[in-house]
Design a protein around this motif. Structure first.
Motif, short mmCIF file in Angstrom:
data_model
loop_
_atom_site.label_atom_id
_atom_site.label_comp_id
_atom_site.label_asym_id
_atom_site.label_seq_id
_atom_site.Cartn_x
_atom_site.Cartn_y
_atom_site.Cartn_z
N ILE A 83 15.06 -5.52 -8.09
CA ILE A 83 14.46 -4.37 -7.40
C ILE A 83 15.55 -3.59 -6.69
CG2 ILE A 83 12.90 -3.66 -5.54
CD1 ILE A 83 11.10 -5.90 -6.19
N TYR A 84 16.55 -4.32 -6.15
CA TYR A 84 17.65 -3.61 -5.50
C TYR A 84 18.34 -2.69 -6.50
CZ TYR A 84 21.95 -2.64 -3.06
OH TYR A 84 22.98 -1.98 -2.49
N PHE A 85 18.63 -3.22 -7.70
CA PHE A 85 19.39 -2.40 -8.65
C PHE A 85 18.56 -1.30 -9.28
CE2 PHE A 85 22.23 -6.15 -8.67
CZ PHE A 85 23.36 -5.49 -8.24
N ALA A 111 5.60 7.53 -5.28
CA ALA A 111 4.95 7.93 -4.02
C ALA A 111 5.96 8.63 -3.12
CB ALA A 111 4.39 6.69 -3.32
N MET A 112 7.19 8.10 -3.09
CA MET A 112 8.22 8.75 -2.26
C MET A 112 8.54 10.12 -2.81
SD MET A 112 10.89 5.87 -1.15
CE MET A 112 10.31 4.27 -1.61
N VAL A 133 -1.48 7.05 -8.63
CA VAL A 133 -0.84 5.73 -8.53
C VAL A 133 -1.09 4.92 -9.81
CG1 VAL A 133 -0.87 3.56 -7.27
CG2 VAL A 133 -0.90 5.69 -6.02
N SER A 160 6.53 12.17 -4.40
CA SER A 160 5.47 13.11 -4.02
C SER A 160 5.55 13.46 -2.54
CB SER A 160 4.10 12.53 -4.33
OG SER A 160 3.99 12.22 -5.68
N ALA A 161 5.74 12.43 -1.70
CA ALA A 161 5.75 12.69 -0.26
C ALA A 161 6.91 13.60 0.11
CB ALA A 161 5.85 11.37 0.50
N PHE A 168 6.28 2.87 -5.99
CA PHE A 168 6.87 3.25 -4.70
C PHE A 168 7.76 4.47 -4.87
CE2 PHE A 168 6.46 -1.46 -3.66
CZ PHE A 168 5.28 -1.24 -2.99
N LEU A 169 8.56 4.47 -5.95
CA LEU A 169 9.44 5.62 -6.17
C LEU A 169 8.63 6.90 -6.35
CD1 LEU A 169 12.10 4.08 -8.56
CD2 LEU A 169 12.44 4.82 -6.23
N SER A 194 8.86 -1.38 -8.65
CA SER A 194 9.53 -0.24 -8.02
C SER A 194 8.87 1.09 -8.33
CB SER A 194 10.98 -0.14 -8.49
OG SER A 194 11.63 -1.35 -8.40
N VAL A 239 0.95 15.32 -6.61
CA VAL A 239 0.26 14.03 -6.59
C VAL A 239 -0.33 13.71 -7.95
CG1 VAL A 239 -1.73 12.86 -5.63
CG2 VAL A 239 -0.20 14.05 -4.14
N GLY A 275 15.32 -0.16 -8.14
CA GLY A 275 14.56 0.65 -7.21
C GLY A 275 15.40 1.29 -6.14
N VAL A 276 16.09 0.45 -5.34
CA VAL A 276 16.80 0.98 -4.17
C VAL A 276 17.88 1.95 -4.59
CG1 VAL A 276 18.18 0.35 -2.17
CG2 VAL A 276 16.29 -1.09 -2.85
#
Lengths: 157, 265
Positions: free
Chosen positions: B51-53, B163-164, B206, B166-167, B160-161, B157, B99, B55-56
């Motif tokens: 997830i680090y590689f 959603a971020m 989602v 869109s936000a 979440f990606l 990931s 969205v 997603g983050v």
């Protein structure tokens, strides 16, 4: 990279993702303003619903008190049966008047509830007896032209 | 002349059989991965590492693109809407398009080209340098140790990606239209909140991102695992990952939209 730092970053990432979802739900969506958690249903028969759609707001004195859940055509009475879900914080008297209104000139249509003076309140599943149909622009123009024409005729004779 | 026709038909047949074989291998691989992901779920730190590689480290490109997509949407929406005197509806336009469509689709496309290609190249190179074979020699299952963690990390990931994306995009639209142009702030948010439904718009978005996450990472790990163990093979597999997953995202988006937003207006 250390496993703990990686865990920290992934934790921050997941927290930020959940935060973004919450922002979308509460700030962008309508979760914050209206929740269907506690609500009761009312029905109403309308002769003509115009452009009313499911999920349209139900307002009283301009405040959103509920939403339109379902619109069906009734084959017995040949009119539209509109089912509304009303926030249970708001109770309305038995002789409440429901009319289909338009917000602005080209805005969306909504149901306006005007409370009556009855002592007895509407219960879940009740039917609103007094309803007023949507204004259909063509009908209005037609009536106006008809009135105008008959006025002119009256003037000549 | 008839010989040429026969050769042509034979070529078509060969390709069809080849692609059916490939599809079968992909389904077999996918089932195997699902069966073996229980083992990698028990060693969850492997998934966290991935997830680090995936997603983050994808965050920067996702956030920056989201901001710019939102700002452009705000500008273009304002440009058109102010002709009709309804520029306060620009919030609705930005929020709904992000969205429902742009958030899931663009985030998934970026994810496919940034993380999907990396997954394919990594697994392909592991295969080419015989690291996967070495693992098998040590009785470590490469699918459980290498493939499944990457797949689940991508699946986790992706929502979440998006959603971020869109936000941040809605924030970008807010910046341009409210702060720079001067659309009324109250009507910007209230019209948006009136139009965006939680169940209908946000939950459907989602669901889309979850489907895209599964599709993109499944394609990426399969292409890597199935790559010919040469430098050329790995580069071809990486290209195929990006092309196939982009097409899959767009095709799936059409199908999902047709199911979700059909007949409702």
């Amino acid at each position: 990279m250390q496993r703990t730092t990686m865990d920290l970053w992934v934790g921050l990432f997941v927290a930020a993702g959940i935060g973004a979802l919450l922002v979308l739900a509460l700030k962008v969506g309508n979760m914050g303003t209206y929740s269907a958690a506690q609500s009761y249903t009312l029905m109403g028969n309308f002769e003509n619903i115009g452009g009313l759609k499911p999920r349209a707001p139900v307002k009283s004195a301009g405040v959103v008190v509920g939403r339109v859940v379902d619109i069906q055509f009734s084959p017995e009475t040949f009119d539209a049966v509109v089912t509304m879900s009303i926030d249970s914080r708001y109770q309305f008297p038995k002789d409440t008047f429901a009319s289909i209104l338009t917000s602005g000139l080209l805005g969306e249509q909504y149901i306006g509830l005007a409370a009556g003076g009855d002592e007895v309140m509407l219960k879940s599943g009740d039917k609103i007896m007094k309803t007023n149909s949507a204004m259909v622009l063509e009908e209005m123009i037609g009536r106006f032209l008809f009135n105008k024409a008959s006025e002119n005729d009256g003037g000549k004779n | 002349m008839p010989r040429r026709i026969v050769l042509g038909i034979r070529g078509v047949g060969h390709r069809v059989i080849e692609s059916v074989w490939r599809l079968g291998r992909a389904s077999h691989f996918f089932m195997l991965m699902l069966l073996k992901s229980g083992i990698s779920m028990r060693r969850f730190h492997l998934i966290i590492r991935e997830i680090y590689f995936t997603g983050v480290l994808s965050l920067i490109i996702i956030v920056v693109s989201g901001l710019f997509v939102g700002m452009v949407l705000g500008l273009q929406g304002y440009e058109t809407l102010q002709k009709y005197g309804s520029e306060s509806a620009v919030g609705t336009l930005v929020a709904l398009s992000l969205v429902r469509e742009l958030g899931p689709v663009v985030a998934a496309l970026l994810f496919a080209s940034r993380a999907g290609s990396a997954i394919t190249a990594e697994i392909g190179l592991m295969k080419a340098t015989e690291q996967l074979a070495a693992m098998e020699m040590m009785a470590v299952d490469p699918i459980a140790r290498v493939v499944a963690p990457r797949f689940w990390a991508g699946v986790i990931s992706m929502p979440f990606l998006a959603a971020m994306f869109s936000a941040v995009g809605i924030f970008g639209g807010y910046l341009v239209t409210v702060v720079l142009i001067g659309v009324d702030e109250g009507s910007f948010w209230s019209q948006m909140q009136n139009a965006v439904d939680f169940r209908y718009d946000i939950v459907n978005g989602v669901i889309k991102t979850c489907v895209f996450g599964v599709a993109v990472t499944a394609i990426a790990v399969f292409e890597g695992y199935d790559a010919p163990p040469t430098a050329e093979g790995v580069s071809g597999a990486t290209t195929r990952t990006v092309v196939t997953s982009s097409l899959a995202i767009l095709g799936l988006d059409f199908v999902l939209t047709a199911f979700m937003f059909r007949g409702m207006s």
